[in-house]
Design an enzyme around this catalytic site. Structure first.
Site, short mmCIF file in Angstrom:
data_model
loop_
_atom_site.label_atom_id
_atom_site.label_comp_id
_atom_site.label_asym_id
_atom_site.label_seq_id
_atom_site.Cartn_x
_atom_site.Cartn_y
_atom_site.Cartn_z
N ASP A 65 -10.22 -4.69 -4.02
CA ASP A 65 -9.60 -3.78 -3.05
C ASP A 65 -10.39 -2.48 -3.00
O ASP A 65 -10.54 -1.79 -4.01
CB ASP A 65 -8.15 -3.51 -3.46
CG ASP A 65 -7.33 -2.88 -2.35
OD1 ASP A 65 -7.90 -2.12 -1.54
OD2 ASP A 65 -6.11 -3.14 -2.29
N SER B 202 0.83 -1.20 0.00
CA SER B 202 0.00 0.00 0.00
C SER B 202 0.87 1.27 0.00
O SER B 202 1.67 1.46 -0.92
CB SER B 202 -0.98 -0.04 1.17
OG SER B 202 -2.08 0.81 0.94
N HIS C 216 -7.77 -5.79 0.32
CA HIS C 216 -6.56 -5.06 0.64
C HIS C 216 -5.68 -5.87 1.59
O HIS C 216 -5.69 -5.64 2.81
CB HIS C 216 -6.94 -3.72 1.26
CG HIS C 216 -5.84 -2.70 1.23
ND1 HIS C 216 -5.30 -2.22 0.07
CD2 HIS C 216 -5.17 -2.07 2.25
CE1 HIS C 216 -4.35 -1.33 0.36
NE2 HIS C 216 -4.26 -1.24 1.68
#
Length: 219
Positions: A172, A113, A199
């Site tokens: 996600d 991320s 995610h």
């Protein structure tokens, strides 16, 4: 055969310890191939922000940390927030530099991320020869994205030559897959692994071959 050593860069509002826990399945999946070493981002994230944001990438770890802030006044971060300048990148690069001196060398770098977006920046610094300590041979970017901050445009000025594997979930909700796809042109010949989930770092038997085939190139 010695395992590949990979520096692991956690996501926003995580820390090295929590990311180690969250990647337990990946460590087990690749235990014969890699040694994963985790680092902490230098910037603490306010607990209030962690509790307010329900759509964020983590529930808000007790020691929530980040690599940079997109809102320099609120000291907060959103991957979708467009900004002219950010806060904290310099200190974060210094943390990686110190980790390499203390625990390196590393064969590769893995980010998740915000950490994956930061990894792309680290690779750019390496290829521009701005960080002599950096010598990563490959990068793995999970749920990565291209920073929306104008001052970060310099990191995308030239296509990166480093071999890269880009992993992202089609469901996600934090970093939608289109944001991860927008990062792909920044790398030459990027390899892509998609999964049907959200995610997180995928690590089931269905993903093993892609990871292993990519890593075998460097052993």
């Amino acid at each position: 055969m010695a395992p590949l050593r990979i520096l692991c860069v956690h996501g926003y509002r995580q820390n090295g310890s929590s990311f180690r826990e969250k990647t337990g399945a990946l460590r087990k999946l690749l235990k014969k191939q890699v040694e994963l070493v985790y680092v902490n981002a230098p910037h603490g994230v306010q607990r209030a922000e962690a509790l307010e944001k329900k759509d964020s990438e983590a529930e808000g770890d007790a020691d929530s940390r980040g690599w940079w802030f997109s809102d320099i006044h609120a000291r907060s971060f959103s991957a979708q927030q467009r900004c002219e300048e950010s806060l904290g990148i310099g200190e974060s690069v210094a943390v990686v530099r110190d980790a390499l001196k203390a625990h390196g060398p590393f064969d590769g770098v893995l980010g998740f991320s915000q950490g994956a977006a930061f990894v792309a920046m680290l690779c750019s610094l390496q290829e521009q020869k701005l960080e002599p300590e950096f010598s990563f041979r490959f990068a793995i970017l999970v749920a990565g994205f291209r920073s929306a901050c104008e001052e970060h445009a310099v990191f995308y000025s030239a296509q990166l030559q480093i071999p890269s594997l880009h992993v992202f979930g089609l469901e996600d909700r934090v970093i939608p897959d289109n944001m991860s796809r927008e990062l792909l042109p920044s790398f030459q010949d990027p390899e892509v692994l998609t999964h049907p989930g959200g995610h997180f770092v995928p690590a089931t038997s269905a993903h093993r071959k892609t990871y292993q085939d990519f890593l075998q190139r460097f052993q």
